[in-house]
Scaffold this motif. Structure first.
Motif, PDB file in Angstrom:
ATOM      1  N   ALA A 115      67.128  15.247   3.543  1.00 40.75           N
ATOM      2  CA  ALA A 115      67.006  15.648   4.945  1.00 40.75           C
ATOM      3  C   ALA A 115      66.710  14.465   5.854  1.00 40.75           C
ATOM      4  O   ALA A 115      66.983  14.508   7.055  1.00 40.75           O
ATOM      5  CB  ALA A 115      65.903  16.681   5.072  1.00 40.75           C
ATOM      6  N   LEU A 116      66.147  13.433   5.283  1.00 36.71           N
ATOM      7  CA  LEU A 116      65.649  12.328   6.102  1.00 36.71           C
ATOM      8  C   LEU A 116      66.745  11.639   6.912  1.00 36.71           C
ATOM      9  O   LEU A 116      66.557  11.306   8.079  1.00 36.71           O
ATOM     10  CB  LEU A 116      64.964  11.307   5.182  1.00 36.71           C
ATOM     11  N   ARG A 117      67.873  11.456   6.309  1.00 37.01           N
ATOM     12  CA  ARG A 117      68.953  10.708   6.960  1.00 37.01           C
ATOM     13  C   ARG A 117      69.507  11.429   8.198  1.00 37.01           C
ATOM     14  O   ARG A 117      69.478  10.867   9.285  1.00 37.01           O
ATOM     15  CB  ARG A 117      70.050  10.417   5.946  1.00 37.01           C
ATOM     16  N   PRO A 118      69.950  12.680   8.046  1.00 35.19           N
ATOM     17  CA  PRO A 118      70.432  13.366   9.245  1.00 35.19           C
ATOM     18  C   PRO A 118      69.342  13.567  10.278  1.00 35.19           C
ATOM     19  O   PRO A 118      69.601  13.519  11.478  1.00 35.19           O
ATOM     20  CB  PRO A 118      70.945  14.713   8.712  1.00 35.19           C
ATOM     21  N   LEU A 119      68.103  13.757   9.791  1.00 32.15           N
ATOM     22  CA  LEU A 119      66.985  13.957  10.708  1.00 32.15           C
ATOM     23  C   LEU A 119      66.772  12.710  11.571  1.00 32.15           C
ATOM     24  O   LEU A 119      66.678  12.785  12.796  1.00 32.15           O
ATOM     25  CB  LEU A 119      65.723  14.249   9.890  1.00 32.15           C
ATOM     26  N   THR A 120      66.731  11.571  10.945  1.00 34.58           N
ATOM     27  CA  THR A 120      66.514  10.313  11.662  1.00 34.58           C
ATOM     28  C   THR A 120      67.671  10.048  12.615  1.00 34.58           C
ATOM     29  O   THR A 120      67.474   9.639  13.762  1.00 34.58           O
ATOM     30  CB  THR A 120      66.418   9.145  10.660  1.00 34.58           C
ATOM     31  N   PHE A 121      68.860  10.288  12.112  1.00 35.80           N
ATOM     32  CA  PHE A 121      70.072  10.053  12.888  1.00 35.80           C
ATOM     33  C   PHE A 121      70.044  10.899  14.169  1.00 35.80           C
ATOM     34  O   PHE A 121      70.242  10.390  15.275  1.00 35.80           O
ATOM     35  CB  PHE A 121      71.261  10.442  11.995  1.00 35.80           C
ATOM     36  N   GLY A 122      69.749  12.191  13.995  1.00 34.97           N
ATOM     37  CA  GLY A 122      69.701  13.085  15.149  1.00 34.97           C
ATOM     38  C   GLY A 122      68.594  12.699  16.107  1.00 34.97           C
ATOM     39  O   GLY A 122      68.783  12.699  17.329  1.00 34.97           O
ATOM     40  N   LEU A 123      67.454  12.339  15.527  1.00 38.88           N
ATOM     41  CA  LEU A 123      66.292  11.990  16.342  1.00 38.88           C
ATOM     42  C   LEU A 123      66.584  10.767  17.212  1.00 38.88           C
ATOM     43  O   LEU A 123      66.252  10.732  18.399  1.00 38.88           O
ATOM     44  CB  LEU A 123      65.099  11.712  15.418  1.00 38.88           C
TER      45      LEU A 123
END
Lengths: 437, 364
Positions: B325-333
Motif C-alpha cells: 500500500a505504501l507506494r500508491p499511498l505516497t504517490f497519491g499523497l
C-alpha cells in the motif's frame, strides 16, 4: 718516449685494477650463486605453498546469490513465502557452516512483478558480483533471457514457462514446465472421464504466466487429445465469478483447468460453492470439477477458499507439509528455527523457495568439492552435470532434481493431489510425464 | 535593456524580441553551457554501476516523454491520461520492425537513429488521430477520449499475437562507429544518445514557444474562443498539440525499447500514464524546466519508497500488506500535496531560487 711511458703506466694501472676487481667479482659471483640457490629454494617453497593454497583456500570467501521477486503487489502472496524460504535457508547454510568457512550472501529485492524493476535489480546484482541468480516472474524471465546468456549466469526462475528455456541457455526450471503440468492434468482428465468428449474451460492469469500452457494444450487437442476446450478466460480482479460459472454451466462445461495464483481460484471456488456447482466426485454430471497447476492450488488455497476447496485436483512436483516425511519435517524445523508463522511454514511457496536455494547451494558445494573456483561458469557446469547418479534429491520434491544440456527442467516427476477435508492428499503415486510429440 | 548583459538584476527589455531570447543574460548561457559540459563529462570521471545508469537513463527518457505531455497538457491545456500509450506506440513501432524483420536486422541495429525518428513520426500520426476528438471535446470529455485510447492500446497489445500478447518483443544490440555496443557499454552509450536527443528536443520546445505556433497553444489554452476571434484555428491547434506530444512520446518509446532491449506491455499501462501526468504536475505544468524536475522527483521518490517498502516488508508480517500500500499511498499523497500547496510545481521553487540569486545580496 714520454708518451710511451705514460701509455705503459696507464695500461699497468688498468690491468692491476682489473685484476683486483676480478678477484673481488669472483667472491661476489660465489655469493650471488649462493643467493640464487637460496632464492630458488624459497621460490620452490612459495610455489608449493601457492599450489596448496589453490587446492585448499585458507581465506574465507563470500558467495553472492541474488533473488528478485514480487514481495509487494501482484502475486506477492506467492513471492513473500518464497523469499522467506530463500532468506531462511541462506541463514541456515551459514549457521550450519555448510560451506565451511565460506559464507553465502543472499540478496533479496522486491520487483513488484514488474520487468523494469526486475531488470534494475538484476543490474544491481551484477554490479555486486553474484554467482547465481534466482528470478521470479515469467515476463521478466522471458525478457531478460539474453542478459542471462550474455552474463553467463545460471538462473533458476520461479516461472515454469517452457519458453524460458528457449530464450536462454542459462535458464533452469526447478520442476517441469506449466505446459507439461497442463498436459498431464489433461491426460488424467481424459483418461478418467466417463462419457462423451469432456468439455473443458481454462481459467488463467492475464499474463504470459497464465497463457503459457494454452497454446500447447490446443495443439495437443488438435493432435488427438479427446477433449473440447470450450473457453479460455483471463480473469480480472473480480470478487465474484457467478456469471462466468453460469455461462460455463450453460455451455455444459464439466472441467475447469486453472493456471493462475490461488486468490482468484479461491474467489471462483467460493462462487461455485454458492451456486452449488462443485462436483462431489470426479467428473460428476452437471457439475464442475476443478483442477489446477502448481501455483493454483496447495495449502495456501485451502486457507483462502476454506471448504470450497473440497474435491479440487492439483498437480505439482513438490511434497506437501501435510505429509509426514523427512522433507516436510526439515522444512518445518527450518521455518520454526527462524521464527516463521505456521502459514508460512506450511506454504508450498515456502517449499518452492527452499528447493531453488537448495539447488544453488548444492552447485556451490559440488564445485568446491571438486576444487573449482566458484564462478558463474563453474556453477553452470555443475548444474548441467546434475543428472544420473549426480541428480540432487532435495527432499522437498517427489523426484530428484536433474539437469543436463538437453534437459533444463529440474524435477521430471509430478504428483496429483486432491483436496479432502481441508487437506490435499496424494492421488496415486508420483509419475513421470513425457508430453507426446 | 540592461547595459550589463552578465548580471541584469531586473527586466529592461525594449523590444518583444529581446524578451523572447533563449538566454536572457550571458551568465545564463554560460551556466547552461557549463551544465551541459558537466552532463557530458561526469560519466568519464565517476564510476557508476549499471543499476544507477539504468535509473538515470530512465529519468532522461521520462523527461523526453514529459516534454511532450507538457506541450499538450501544460501549454495547450489538453489533459491526457493516455500518454503511456503514445510512448508505447513508439516502442512498439521499433518492436514491430523487430518482429517482422528479426531483432538483429540491420535496420534495427544499424539504422537506429532512423528507427527512433520513425517511432516519433508514427507517434505523431497516432497522436493526431487521437487528437481529432479534441476538435469537439473539452475538459473531462477529452480526458475520457484519451483514456479510451489507452484502453484500446492495452487491449490491442495484450491480445494480438503479432505483438506477442504483451510479452517482451526483444530488440538486438545496436552498432556504433566503434562496433557493436556490448553489454558493459550499453547504459553509457544510451545515456549519451538520450542526452543528445533530450538537448535537441529541449531546445526545440524552447524555440517552439517563441514562435507563433507556440503562442497559439497558449492562446487556445487560455481562451479558445478569443484565440478563434484572433484568427487562430483552435481545433487544428489542438490536433497539432496532440501530434507534437505524440512525436515526443514516440521518440521516448523508441528509446525505452532500445534501452531495455525490448518492448513489453507492462511499461505502457494506465498506471504509467497517471505517473506521467503526476510527473508533469509535480514538475510544473506549462513550464519547460518543470518537464525536467518532475520525472527526476517522481522517479527518485519511487526508488526511495521502494526501499522503504522493502524495509517494512522485512519488519512486519506478510498479512499486514503495508508495503504494497505504501507506494500508491505516497504517490497519491505527493500529488495531492503539490496540488494543494504548490500547484505550480517544483518549477516555481526554481523560479524563486533564480529570483533570489538574481537579486542577491539584496532582498528586494
Amino acid at each position: 718516449m714520454n708518451m710511451s711511458k705514460k701509455l705503459l703506466s696507464v695500461t699497468v694501472v688498468i690491468c692491476l685494477a682489473l685484476f683486483v676487481f676480478a678477484c673481488g667479482e669472483g667472491e661476489k659471483i660465489a655469493e650471488l650463486e649462493k643467493k640464487i640457490e637460496q632464492l630458488s629454494a624459497e621460490k620452490a617453497d612459495l610455489e608449493k605453498t601457492a599450489a596448496e593454497a589453490v587446492d585448499k583456500p585458507t581465506a574465507a570467501q563470500t558467495y553472492k546469490i541474488g533473488f528478485s521477486g514480487a514481495l509487494t503487489g501482484t502475486t506477492s502472496d506467492v513471492g513473500v513465502p518464497y523469499s522467506k524460504a530463500i532468506e531462511d535457508y541462506c541463514r541456515y547454510v551459514n549457521d550450519e557452516k555448510m560451506l565451511g568457512d565460506d559464507k553465502l550472501e543472499c540478496m533479496i529485492r522486491d520487483d513488484g512483478y514488474e520487468t523494469e524493476k526486475t531488470k534494475r535489480n538484476f543490474e544491481d546484482y551484477m554490479d555486486e558480483g553474484i554467482v547465481f541468480y534466482l528470478n521470479y516472474s515469467t515476463g521478466s524471465s522471458m525478457a531478460m533471457g539474453k542478459d542471462f546468456d550474455e552474463e553467463k549466469i545460471p538462473t533458476i526462475t520461479a516461472s515454469y514457462h517452457a519458453g524460458n528455456l528457449d530464450v536462454s541457455n542459462y535458464a533452469f526450471l526447478p520442476i517441469v514446465s506449466y505446459t507439461s503440468q497442463a498436459l498431464a492434468l489433461a491426460d488424467y482428465l481424459v483418461a478418467n472421464h466417463k462419457g462423451d468428449t469432456p468439455k473443458v474451460a481454462m481459467f488463467i492469469h492475464p499474463s504470459a504466466f497464465g497463457r503459457a500452457p494454452v497454446e500447447d494444450l490446443k495443439k495437443a487437442i488438435a493432435g488427438g487429445l479427446k477433449m473440447d476446450l470450450v473457453e479460455v478466460v483471463e480473469h480480472g480482479k473480480d470478487l465474484d465469478n457467478t456469471a462466468m460459472l453460469q455461462r460455463w454451466m450453460n455451455k455444459k462445461v464439466q472441467y475447469v483447468i486453472c493456471q493462475t495464483v490461488q486468490p482468484p481460484v479461491a474467489t471462483m471456488l467460493k462462487s461455485a460453492q454458492g451456486l452449488g456447482v462443485i462436483a462431489g466426485s470426479y467428473g460428476e454430471e452437471g457439475k464442475l470439477t476443478f483442477l489446477g497447476l502448481h501455483y493454483a492450488g496447495g495449502p495456501d488455497l485451502v486457507a483462502l477458499a476454506g471448504s470450497a476447496v473440497e474435491g479440487f485436483f492439483w498437480t505439482t512436483s513438490y511434497r506437501l507439509m501435510t505429509e509426514k516425511g523427512p522433507g516436510g519435517d526439515a522444512q518445518l524445523a527450518l521455518a520454526k528455527r527462524y521464527g516463521r508463522d505456521d502459514a508460512t511454514a506450511n506454504s508450498q511457496n515456502y517449499t518452492n523457495g527452499v528447493q531453488v536455494i537448495q539447488i544453488a547451494v548444492e552447485t556451490i558445494i559440488r564445485a568446491k568439492a571438486k576444487g573449482k573456483k566458484i564462478t558463474r561458469q563453474a556453477l553452470y557446469e555443475e548444474m548441467l552435470a546434475m543428472n544420473g547418479y549426480n541428480a540432487y534429491n532435495s527432499l522437498t520434491t517427489v523426484g530428484p532434481v536433474s539437469y543436463s544440456k538437453t534437459d533444463r527442467q529440474g524435477v521430471d516427476m509430478l504428483q496429483l493431489y486432491r483436496a479432502q477435508g481441508d487437506v490435499f492428499r496424494p492421488v496415486g503415486a508420483p509419475f513421470a510425464f513425457t508430453p507426446a510429440k | 535593456m540592461s547595459q550589463n548583459r552578465w548580471l541584469a538584476t531586473g527586466n529592461f527589455f525594449t523590444s518583444y524580441k529581446q524578451e523572447q531570447r533563449i538566454f536572457l543574460t550571458h551568465l545564463d548561457r554560460l551556466v547552461f553551457i557549463c551544465f551541459l559540459v558537466v552532463l557530458f563529462v561526469w560519466p568519464l570521471f565517476l564510476e557508476v554501476g549499471n543499476k544507477y545508469m539504468l535509473v538515470i537513463d530512465n529519468i532522461l527518457i521520462a523527461i523526453v516523454a514529459i516534454l511532450g505531455l507538457n506541450l499538450l497538457t501544460g501549454f495547450a491545456g489538453l489533459i491526457s491520461i493516455g500518454h503511456a500509450a503514445f510512448v508505447g506506440v513508439g516502442a512498439y513501432t521499433v518492436a514491430s520492425f523487430a518482429r517482422v524483420l528479426g531483432d538483429s536486422h540491420v535496420l534495427i541495429t544499424h539504422a537506429w537513429p532512423l528507427m527512433i525518428l520513425m517511432a516519433g513520426g508514427v507517434g505523431a500520426v497516432v497522436g493526431a488521430i487521437v487528437g481529432l476528438p479534441a476538435m469537439r471535446l473539452k475538459h473531462l470529455y477529452l480526458v475520457i477520449a484519451t483514456l479510451s485510447f489507452q484502453m484500446i492500446f492495452q487491449w490491442t497489445i495484450n491480445f494480438m499475437s503479432f505483438f506477442n500478447q504483451g510479452q517482451t518483443i526483444s530488440i538486438g544490440r545496436v552498432f556504433w562507429f566503434t562496433g557493436k555496443v556490448v553489454r558493459n557499454q550499453h547504459y553509457f552509450f544510451w545515456y549519451y544518445v538520450i542526452l543528445v536527443i533530450l538537448i535537441i528536443l529541449g531546445l526545440a520546445v524552447r524555440n517552439l514557444l517563441r514562435t507563433r505556433y507556440g503562442r497559439c497553444l497558449v492562446a487556445v489554452r487560455d481562451n479558445d474562443r478569443a484565440a478563434d476571434a484572433m484568427g487562430m484555428h483552435p481545433g487544428l491547434t489542438k490536433v497539432y498539440a496532440f501530434a507534437m506530444s505524440g512525436f515526443f512520446a514516440g521518440v521516448a518509446g523508441a528509446l525505452h525499447a532500445y534501452l531495455f532491449r525490448g518492448a513489453g506491455f507492462e511499461s505502457f499501462t494506465l498506471h504509467q500514464s497517471i505517473s506521467y501526468l503526476a510527473m508533469a504536475i509535480v514538475g510544473g505544468l506549462g513550464t519547460l524546466v518543470g518537464s525536467f524536475f518532475g520525472p527526476m522527483a517522481i522517479i527518485m521518490l519511487d526508488l526511495q519508497v521502494e526501499n522503504l517498502s522493502e524495509f517494512f516488508k522485512h519488519q512486519f508480517s506478510a498479512a499486514l500488506d503495508l508495503a504494497t500500500a505504501l507506494r500508491p499511498l505516497t504517490f497519491g499523497l505527493v500529488i495531492v500535496l503539490f496540488l494543494m500547496f504548490e500547484p505550480r510545481g517544483i518549477a516555481n521553487w526554481w523560479r524563486i531560487l533564480r529570483t533570489y540569486l538574481k537579486l542577491w545580496p539584496f532582498r528586494y
